[in-house]
Design a protein around this motif. Structure first.
Motif, mmCIF file in Angstrom:
data_model
loop_
_atom_site.group_PDB
_atom_site.id
_atom_site.type_symbol
_atom_site.label_atom_id
_atom_site.label_comp_id
_atom_site.label_asym_id
_atom_site.label_seq_id
_atom_site.Cartn_x
_atom_site.Cartn_y
_atom_site.Cartn_z
ATOM 1 N N ASN A 126 0.847 -1.197 0.000
ATOM 2 C CA ASN A 126 0.000 0.000 0.000
ATOM 3 C C ASN A 126 0.882 1.245 0.000
ATOM 4 O OD1 ASN A 126 -2.307 -1.614 0.149
ATOM 5 N ND2 ASN A 126 -2.299 -1.595 2.389
ATOM 6 N N VAL A 127 0.449 2.273 -0.690
ATOM 7 C CA VAL A 127 1.287 3.451 -0.897
ATOM 8 C C VAL A 127 1.645 4.153 0.411
ATOM 9 C CG1 VAL A 127 -0.618 5.088 -1.211
ATOM 10 C CG2 VAL A 127 1.554 5.467 -2.388
ATOM 11 N N GLN A 128 0.787 4.053 1.420
ATOM 12 C CA GLN A 128 1.053 4.773 2.673
ATOM 13 C C GLN A 128 2.253 4.222 3.431
ATOM 14 O OE1 GLN A 128 -1.825 3.116 2.054
ATOM 15 N NE2 GLN A 128 -2.569 2.013 3.851
ATOM 16 N N HIS A 129 2.780 3.068 3.008
ATOM 17 C CA HIS A 129 3.923 2.475 3.694
ATOM 18 C C HIS A 129 5.268 2.953 3.142
ATOM 19 C CE1 HIS A 129 1.507 -0.239 6.128
ATOM 20 N NE2 HIS A 129 0.789 -0.497 5.065
ATOM 21 N N GLU A 159 8.955 -4.092 -12.092
ATOM 22 C CA GLU A 159 7.622 -3.704 -12.566
ATOM 23 C C GLU A 159 6.756 -3.310 -11.370
ATOM 24 O OE1 GLU A 159 3.997 -5.511 -15.387
ATOM 25 O OE2 GLU A 159 5.742 -6.741 -14.875
ATOM 26 N N VAL A 160 6.069 -2.180 -11.484
ATOM 27 C CA VAL A 160 5.127 -1.729 -10.461
ATOM 28 C C VAL A 160 3.780 -1.511 -11.138
ATOM 29 C CG1 VAL A 160 4.571 0.022 -8.743
ATOM 30 C CG2 VAL A 160 6.956 -0.625 -9.122
ATOM 31 N N VAL A 161 2.751 -2.164 -10.621
ATOM 32 C CA VAL A 161 1.427 -2.103 -11.239
ATOM 33 C C VAL A 161 0.440 -1.466 -10.265
ATOM 34 C CG1 VAL A 161 -0.481 -3.442 -12.212
ATOM 35 C CG2 VAL A 161 1.887 -4.153 -12.622
ATOM 36 N N LEU A 162 -0.275 -0.456 -10.727
ATOM 37 C CA LEU A 162 -1.300 0.200 -9.914
ATOM 38 C C LEU A 162 -2.655 -0.441 -10.193
ATOM 39 C CD1 LEU A 162 -2.418 2.513 -8.125
ATOM 40 C CD2 LEU A 162 -2.629 3.868 -10.215
ATOM 41 N N ALA A 200 -7.622 11.147 -1.106
ATOM 42 C CA ALA A 200 -6.257 11.663 -0.952
ATOM 43 C C ALA A 200 -5.227 10.590 -1.276
ATOM 44 C CB ALA A 200 -6.055 12.184 0.471
ATOM 45 N N LEU A 201 -5.441 9.374 -0.769
ATOM 46 C CA LEU A 201 -4.491 8.291 -1.019
ATOM 47 C C LEU A 201 -4.463 7.894 -2.490
ATOM 48 C CD1 LEU A 201 -4.996 5.959 2.073
ATOM 49 C CD2 LEU A 201 -2.981 7.331 1.522
ATOM 50 N N ARG A 202 -5.612 7.922 -3.122
ATOM 51 C CA ARG A 202 -5.653 7.596 -4.547
ATOM 52 C C ARG A 202 -4.849 8.614 -5.337
ATOM 53 N NH1 ARG A 202 -10.554 8.058 -8.841
ATOM 54 N NH2 ARG A 202 -9.889 6.440 -10.304
ATOM 55 N N GLU A 203 -5.005 9.894 -4.977
ATOM 56 C CA GLU A 203 -4.252 10.943 -5.661
ATOM 57 C C GLU A 203 -2.751 10.753 -5.459
ATOM 58 O OE1 GLU A 203 -3.675 15.805 -5.467
ATOM 59 O OE2 GLU A 203 -5.503 14.894 -4.670
ATOM 60 N N VAL A 204 -2.353 10.426 -4.234
ATOM 61 C CA VAL A 204 -0.937 10.187 -3.944
ATOM 62 C C VAL A 204 -0.419 8.999 -4.757
ATOM 63 C CG1 VAL A 204 0.670 9.416 -2.152
ATOM 64 C CG2 VAL A 204 -0.973 11.217 -1.647
ATOM 65 N N ALA A 205 -1.218 7.927 -4.825
ATOM 66 C CA ALA A 205 -0.809 6.731 -5.556
ATOM 67 C C ALA A 205 -0.636 7.024 -7.042
ATOM 68 C CB ALA A 205 -1.829 5.618 -5.346
ATOM 69 N N LEU A 206 -1.591 7.737 -7.635
ATOM 70 C CA LEU A 206 -1.501 8.069 -9.051
ATOM 71 C C LEU A 206 -0.286 8.952 -9.336
ATOM 72 C CD1 LEU A 206 -5.290 8.738 -9.760
ATOM 73 C CD2 LEU A 206 -3.935 6.825 -10.626
ATOM 74 N N GLN A 208 2.465 9.014 -7.540
ATOM 75 C CA GLN A 208 3.650 8.184 -7.354
ATOM 76 C C GLN A 208 3.942 7.366 -8.608
ATOM 77 O OE1 GLN A 208 5.843 7.983 -4.854
ATOM 78 N NE2 GLN A 208 6.999 6.306 -5.796
ATOM 79 N N VAL A 209 2.896 6.790 -9.197
ATOM 80 C CA VAL A 209 3.083 6.004 -10.414
ATOM 81 C C VAL A 209 3.562 6.896 -11.559
ATOM 82 C CG1 VAL A 209 1.888 4.654 -12.184
ATOM 83 C CG2 VAL A 209 1.436 4.219 -9.786
#
Length: 375
Positions: A126-129, A159-162, A200-206, A208-209
């Motif tokens: 998970n991105v928060q980690h 490879e990193v997959v969202l 907020a977390l979705r925005e951070v994840a996108l 980050q990718v």
């Protein structure tokens, strides 16, 4: 003894409940159908019947049972996976902290062992980690994540997959019992799984990718291996190097994380500089803060430098010349008077001492409008 060929790492992310474990096991079953030797090193079903059903028919490497404080815990047995030596191992919950008594502190360290022995790994997170996002996630959600892992580890992934899911769809999955057992749903909805947190977390994840894609985009396509990509990324950078001036206070770690994120966007190296008065001894609290920052620097892949000097700006200028600094980042002072001591502020002195170097003041986003700070 390790294999000459290092295993490939594929990471599925980035939010809880989007179906990472389900996707991981689906891919594992597809690999098995193609004749690939794949095993389950560790997976956490969380009582989900569909997920458990997917794992059936796949070989499970027996877990290691560890006794701690009168209770028994199960962890992945990385050494057993190495002895089994499959082509691929699936390992859930990449950032997990192993119970005391385990061979290694973190599960991502267990995964490194598998990779070093030539075993490909498919894992979830998970991105928060992510260590560098720790402060940002806390600011956005009000929840401080204690279990983190170095960004450099994720950066080394092949490879990193969202796996993207709208917050509304994720909440619906939660209510249907596809994320947590029914007794945990209400608590989750009232805490971390609030709609504003998920947005907020979705925005951070996108973001980050996008940054990860951009970092890899500048590397020529002819560079195929991990080592080639690292070398290529270095050659593409235009000589940028960041220097963050830190103190021996908790705010230093926040500044270090912000500086590291800036360095990543620029494709630059990061140095952290602590200027110590000549002959001065740090008290216990300050030394602990400096040690914590040193540990964080190692996790981020930054360089902590401790220099003695009576003048911070002059010392920073000297170190900047030695390190080829192009950007300097400083934290905001604890008081308004802090910007202008003895008539000349630190930013002004840095501009005078370091011509041609950009100076940036990094604000503390935890400060509320009423002047209070987030705990």
């Amino acid at each position: 003894m390790t294999d000459e060929r290092r295993g490939r790492l594929k990471v599925l992310g980035y939010a809880a409940g989007v179906g990472k474990t389900f996707q991981m096991l689906t891919e594992a079953r597809e690999m098995k159908d193609r004749g690939i030797d794949v095993v389950i090193g560790y997976f956490e079903p969380h009582g989900r019947k569909e997920t458990i059903a997917l794992s059936e028919g796949l070989e499970h490497v027996p877990r290691q049972v560890i006794e701690y404080r009168g209770s028994q815990f199960e962890e992945m047995d990385a050494d057993a996976v190495v002895r089994r030596h499959p082509q691929v191992a699936v390992v859930d919950e990449f950032p997990h902290t192993n119970v005391p008594g385990s061979s290694r502190l973190k599960r991502w360290e267990d995964v490194q062992v598998l990779l070093e022995h030539g075993i490909d790994v498919l894992t979830t997170m998970n991105v928060q980690h992510l260590e560098s996002l720790n402060d940002q996630v806390a600011d956005l959600t009000g929840v401080r994540v204690r279990e983190t892992f170095p960004d450099t580890v994720l950066g080394s992934a092949d490879e990193v997959v969202l796996l993207d899911l709208t917050p509304q769809a994720l909440i619906q999955r939660l209510r249907e019992g596809k994320v947590y057992p029914p007794e945990r749903v209400d608590a989750a909805l009232n805490n971390f799984f609030k709609i504003e947190n998920l947005n907020a977390l979705r925005e951070v994840a996108l973001r980050q990718v996008a940054e990860d894609v951009e970092a890899k985009r500048i590397v020529p396509e002819t560079l195929g291996t991990r080592e080639d990509r690292v070398a290529g990324a270095s050659s593409q950078a235009v000589g940028e190097r960041l220097l963050a001036l830190i103190s021996a206070r908790p705010s230093a770690q926040r500044l270090a994380r912000r500086a590291w994120r800036s360095a990543q966007r620029l494709g630059a190296e990061l140095d952290l500089l602590y200027v110590k008065k000549p002959g001065a001894q740090l008290d216990r609290g300050a030394q602990e803060q400096l040690d914590a920052t040193r540990k964080l620097a190692a996790a981020l892949g930054a360089h902590l430098i401790v220099e003695e000097g009576r003048d911070v700006a002059h010392t920073a200028a000297r170190v900047g010349v030695e390190r080829g600094t192009t950007y300097v980042l400083i934290g905001e002072p604890r008081s308004a008077k802090g910007l202008r001591r003895f008539g000349v502020s630190l930013p002004e002195k840095l501009l005078e001492e370091m011509p041609g170097v950009d100076i940036r003041i990094v604000t503390d986003r935890t400060k509320r409008r009423d002047g209070k700070e987030e705990l």
